[in-house]
Design a protein around this motif. Structure first.
Motif, PDB file in Angstrom:
ATOM      1  N   THR A 104       0.858  -1.193   0.000  1.00  0.00           N
ATOM      2  CA  THR A 104       0.000   0.000   0.000  1.00  0.00           C
ATOM      3  C   THR A 104       0.896   1.245   0.000  1.00  0.00           C
ATOM      4  O   THR A 104       0.991   1.946   1.008  1.00  0.00           O
ATOM      5  N   PRO A 105       1.535   1.523  -1.110  1.00  0.00           N
ATOM      6  CA  PRO A 105       2.466   2.661  -1.142  1.00  0.00           C
ATOM      7  C   PRO A 105       1.746   4.001  -1.020  1.00  0.00           C
ATOM      8  O   PRO A 105       0.608   4.164  -1.459  1.00  0.00           O
ATOM      9  N   ASP A 106       2.450   4.958  -0.408  1.00  0.00           N
ATOM     10  CA  ASP A 106       1.991   6.341  -0.325  1.00  0.00           C
ATOM     11  C   ASP A 106       2.811   7.192  -1.293  1.00  0.00           C
ATOM     12  O   ASP A 106       3.967   6.882  -1.581  1.00  0.00           O
ATOM     13  N   GLN A 107       2.217   8.285  -1.727  1.00  0.00           N
ATOM     14  CA  GLN A 107       2.951   9.195  -2.613  1.00  0.00           C
ATOM     15  C   GLN A 107       4.218   9.722  -1.941  1.00  0.00           C
ATOM     16  O   GLN A 107       5.248   9.906  -2.600  1.00  0.00           O
ATOM     17  N   THR A 108       4.169   9.923  -0.634  1.00  0.00           N
ATOM     18  CA  THR A 108       5.343  10.432   0.085  1.00  0.00           C
ATOM     19  C   THR A 108       6.457   9.392   0.192  1.00  0.00           C
ATOM     20  O   THR A 108       7.569   9.737   0.608  1.00  0.00           O
ATOM     21  N   GLU A 109       6.173   8.126  -0.154  1.00  0.00           N
ATOM     22  CA  GLU A 109       7.191   7.075  -0.076  1.00  0.00           C
ATOM     23  C   GLU A 109       7.918   6.839  -1.402  1.00  0.00           C
ATOM     24  O   GLU A 109       8.855   6.045  -1.450  1.00  0.00           O
ATOM     25  N   LEU A 110       7.509   7.520  -2.465  1.00  0.00           N
ATOM     26  CA  LEU A 110       8.140   7.273  -3.760  1.00  0.00           C
ATOM     27  C   LEU A 110       9.603   7.699  -3.751  1.00  0.00           C
ATOM     28  O   LEU A 110      10.474   6.990  -4.270  1.00  0.00           O
ATOM     29  N   CYS A 111       9.892   8.854  -3.169  1.00  0.00           N
ATOM     30  CA  CYS A 111      11.267   9.352  -3.134  1.00  0.00           C
ATOM     31  C   CYS A 111      12.185   8.362  -2.432  1.00  0.00           C
ATOM     32  O   CYS A 111      13.219   7.950  -2.975  1.00  0.00           O
ATOM     33  N   GLY A 112      11.821   7.953  -1.212  1.00  0.00           N
ATOM     34  CA  GLY A 112      12.667   7.039  -0.456  1.00  0.00           C
ATOM     35  C   GLY A 112      12.776   5.674  -1.097  1.00  0.00           C
ATOM     36  O   GLY A 112      13.847   5.046  -1.066  1.00  0.00           O
ATOM     37  N   THR A 113      11.693   5.200  -1.684  1.00  0.00           N
ATOM     38  CA  THR A 113      11.719   3.899  -2.348  1.00  0.00           C
ATOM     39  C   THR A 113      12.665   3.932  -3.546  1.00  0.00           C
ATOM     40  O   THR A 113      13.440   2.986  -3.769  1.00  0.00           O
ATOM     41  N   ILE A 114      12.633   5.020  -4.310  1.00  0.00           N
ATOM     42  CA  ILE A 114      13.546   5.145  -5.449  1.00  0.00           C
ATOM     43  C   ILE A 114      14.986   5.276  -4.971  1.00  0.00           C
ATOM     44  O   ILE A 114      15.902   4.657  -5.542  1.00  0.00           O
ATOM     45  N   CYS A 115      15.215   6.045  -3.923  1.00  0.00           N
ATOM     46  CA  CYS A 115      16.578   6.140  -3.371  1.00  0.00           C
ATOM     47  C   CYS A 115      17.075   4.774  -2.903  1.00  0.00           C
ATOM     48  O   CYS A 115      18.252   4.435  -3.083  1.00  0.00           O
ATOM     49  N   GLU A 116      16.182   4.005  -2.302  1.00  0.00           N
ATOM     50  CA  GLU A 116      16.543   2.655  -1.861  1.00  0.00           C
ATOM     51  C   GLU A 116      16.962   1.802  -3.059  1.00  0.00           C
ATOM     52  O   GLU A 116      17.957   1.070  -3.009  1.00  0.00           O
ATOM     53  N   LEU A 117      16.205   1.880  -4.141  1.00  0.00           N
ATOM     54  CA  LEU A 117      16.542   1.128  -5.347  1.00  0.00           C
ATOM     55  C   LEU A 117      17.860   1.601  -5.951  1.00  0.00           C
ATOM     56  O   LEU A 117      18.658   0.792  -6.448  1.00  0.00           O
ATOM     57  N   LEU A 118      18.101   2.913  -5.918  1.00  0.00           N
ATOM     58  CA  LEU A 118      19.359   3.454  -6.442  1.00  0.00           C
ATOM     59  C   LEU A 118      20.550   3.060  -5.579  1.00  0.00           C
ATOM     60  O   LEU A 118      21.699   3.110  -6.037  1.00  0.00           O
ATOM     61  N   GLY A 119      20.283   2.683  -4.321  1.00  0.00           N
ATOM     62  CA  GLY A 119      21.361   2.326  -3.409  1.00  0.00           C
ATOM     63  C   GLY A 119      22.091   3.528  -2.845  1.00  0.00           C
ATOM     64  O   GLY A 119      23.289   3.452  -2.543  1.00  0.00           O
ATOM     65  N   VAL A 120      21.381   4.654  -2.691  1.00  0.00           N
ATOM     66  CA  VAL A 120      22.019   5.869  -2.185  1.00  0.00           C
ATOM     67  C   VAL A 120      21.514   6.186  -0.780  1.00  0.00           C
ATOM     68  O   VAL A 120      20.362   5.890  -0.442  1.00  0.00           O
ATOM     69  N   PRO A 121      22.366   6.771   0.063  1.00  0.00           N
ATOM     70  CA  PRO A 121      21.928   7.165   1.405  1.00  0.00           C
ATOM     71  C   PRO A 121      20.805   8.205   1.334  1.00  0.00           C
ATOM     72  O   PRO A 121      20.827   9.103   0.489  1.00  0.00           O
ATOM     73  N   HIS A 122      19.825   8.058   2.228  1.00  0.00           N
ATOM     74  CA  HIS A 122      18.698   8.991   2.264  1.00  0.00           C
ATOM     75  C   HIS A 122      18.048   8.892   3.630  1.00  0.00           C
ATOM     76  O   HIS A 122      18.362   7.995   4.430  1.00  0.00           O
ATOM     77  N   ASP A 123      17.116   9.808   3.903  1.00  0.00           N
ATOM     78  CA  ASP A 123      16.401   9.794   5.183  1.00  0.00           C
ATOM     79  C   ASP A 123      14.898   9.919   4.973  1.00  0.00           C
ATOM     80  O   ASP A 123      14.197  10.558   5.744  1.00  0.00           O
ATOM     81  N   LYS A 124      14.401   9.278   3.921  1.00  0.00           N
ATOM     82  CA  LYS A 124      12.999   9.379   3.547  1.00  0.00           C
ATOM     83  C   LYS A 124      12.255   8.079   3.847  1.00  0.00           C
ATOM     84  O   LYS A 124      12.856   7.000   3.905  1.00  0.00           O
ATOM     85  N   PRO A 125      10.934   8.137   3.996  1.00  0.00           N
ATOM     86  CA  PRO A 125      10.145   6.915   4.192  1.00  0.00           C
ATOM     87  C   PRO A 125      10.145   6.051   2.933  1.00  0.00           C
ATOM     88  O   PRO A 125      10.223   6.556   1.809  1.00  0.00           O
ATOM     89  N   VAL A 126      10.061   4.729   3.141  1.00  0.00           N
ATOM     90  CA  VAL A 126      10.160   3.740   2.059  1.00  0.00           C
ATOM     91  C   VAL A 126       8.968   2.794   2.163  1.00  0.00           C
ATOM     92  O   VAL A 126       8.569   2.412   3.267  1.00  0.00           O
ATOM     93  N   CYS A 127       8.412   2.407   1.023  1.00  0.00           N
ATOM     94  CA  CYS A 127       7.414   1.328   0.991  1.00  0.00           C
ATOM     95  C   CYS A 127       8.154   0.017   0.711  1.00  0.00           C
ATOM     96  O   CYS A 127       8.360  -0.351  -0.454  1.00  0.00           O
ATOM     97  N   ARG A 128       8.578  -0.672   1.746  1.00  0.00           N
ATOM     98  CA  ARG A 128       9.420  -1.861   1.574  1.00  0.00           C
ATOM     99  C   ARG A 128       8.653  -3.018   0.960  1.00  0.00           C
ATOM    100  O   ARG A 128       9.245  -3.895   0.342  1.00  0.00           O
ATOM    101  N   GLU A 129       7.315  -3.009   1.087  1.00  0.00           N
ATOM    102  CA  GLU A 129       6.525  -4.091   0.489  1.00  0.00           C
ATOM    103  C   GLU A 129       6.602  -4.077  -1.032  1.00  0.00           C
ATOM    104  O   GLU A 129       6.324  -5.094  -1.669  1.00  0.00           O
ATOM    105  N   LEU A 130       6.962  -2.929  -1.608  1.00  0.00           N
ATOM    106  CA  LEU A 130       7.100  -2.865  -3.062  1.00  0.00           C
ATOM    107  C   LEU A 130       8.331  -3.602  -3.554  1.00  0.00           C
ATOM    108  O   LEU A 130       8.413  -3.987  -4.732  1.00  0.00           O
ATOM    109  N   LEU A 131       9.315  -3.797  -2.673  1.00  0.00           N
ATOM    110  CA  LEU A 131      10.641  -4.270  -3.086  1.00  0.00           C
ATOM    111  C   LEU A 131      10.844  -5.726  -2.704  1.00  0.00           C
ATOM    112  O   LEU A 131      10.306  -6.223  -1.718  1.00  0.00           O
ATOM    113  N   LYS A 132      11.618  -6.399  -3.509  1.00  0.00           N
ATOM    114  CA  LYS A 132      11.977  -7.802  -3.196  1.00  0.00           C
ATOM    115  C   LYS A 132      12.906  -7.825  -1.977  1.00  0.00           C
ATOM    116  O   LYS A 132      13.723  -6.937  -1.785  1.00  0.00           O
TER     117      LYS A 132
END
Length: 268
Positions: free
Chosen positions: A240-268
């Motif tokens: 159940t991703p939120d619009q505010t989680e897109l930034c952190g989720t993309i940063c997580e995929l890029l593998g870059v340090p960040h301090d944003k919320p993430v929708c981990r259920e979207l990711l393997k």
């Protein structure tokens, strides 16, 4: 593991229209190679505030970008900032407000329309300023950036769906056909992006209403699609991703340090 990302923001695309009108994207969903989620956009349901929300994870009340006429650089850290700070390359083919938020404000076409400057958060860019700038040209601009610069993060942001909505309204052939056209244009590029190893997210800032506008609380104004494609995504039906989680989720995929919320259920 780090991944390269393409984020497509189809400006003004309502979720229900995306669900029933975008046959190519839905073919990937039907084949188990993509997933479609429904997001509720933040308020106000306006473009510049929601560009900022998608790209920084910060809702408009906190970012201060509270309507479309707030024309200044963002004071938040965006995906472009996190990626470039980590040594990755960034690019955008997008409306000029994106340049104003993260590169330079005010936008000066002769200086900013075509950008190549590794010191800027958006290092490579093609920016436009007419809402009727053809989506076909915009996607070609984006593909030029991808082929020339091989960016780790690429934003693709066409405007014709929103333009059709403002001219004709939500429940019109023109609006629905503009979404169908964007889907057909995407079909020229999508598999090539996936073959090149990109993870792809396709979403919208806000939807559209029958008054030919958006800014309120109606579901058709706030409910937007999120398609995800690529082998880094789980395609989980319970995410159940939120619009505010897109930034952190993309940063997580890029593998870059960040301090944003993430929708981990979207990711393997």
């Amino acid at each position: 593991m780090s991944h390269n990302i393409i984020l497509v923001v189809l400006d003004g695309l309502n979720h229900e229209v995306a669900r029933h009108a975008m046959g190519h994207l839905q073919a990937y969903v039907g084949a188990g190679r993509a997933a479609l989620y429904k997001l509720e956009c933040e308020l106000p349901a306006l473009s510049r505030p929601l560009y900022e929300c998608i790209l920084t994870g910060v809702p408009p009340l906190d970012s201060g970008i509270v309507h479309n006429n707030v024309s200044r650089l963002s004071n938040q850290r965006s995906i472009f900032h996190y990626a470039s700070a980590a040594g990755l390359s960034t690019a955008a083919a997008a409306y000029h407000w994106i340049s104003e938020l993260y590169n330079r404000s005010p936008f000066e076409p002769a200086r900013d329309r075509h950008t190549d400057n590794k010191k800027l958060p958006i290092q490579h860019g093609h920016f436009y300023w007419n809402d009727h700038y053809p989506d076909s040209h915009l996607f070609a601009d984006a593909e030029h950036l991808r082929l020339r610069h091989a960016p780790n993060f690429l934003l693709v942001h066409p405007m014709n769906i929103d333009d059709a909505g403002h001219k004709h309204g939500l429940d019109t052939p023109q609006y629905r056909n503009s979404a169908r056209t964007a889907d057909i244009i995407l079909a020229d590029y999508l598999q090539g992006w996936l073959n090149a190893g990109y993870q792809v997210l396709v979403t919208a800032d806000h939807g559209m209403n029958n008054d030919r506008s958006h800014n309120g609380l109606l579901p058709e104004e706030r409910e937007v699609p999120l398609f995800v494609l690529g082998d880094a995504f789980s395609f989980s039906p319970v995410a159940t991703p939120d619009q505010t989680e897109l930034c952190g989720t993309i940063c997580e995929l890029l593998g870059v340090p960040h301090d944003k919320p993430v929708c981990r259920e979207l990711l393997k």
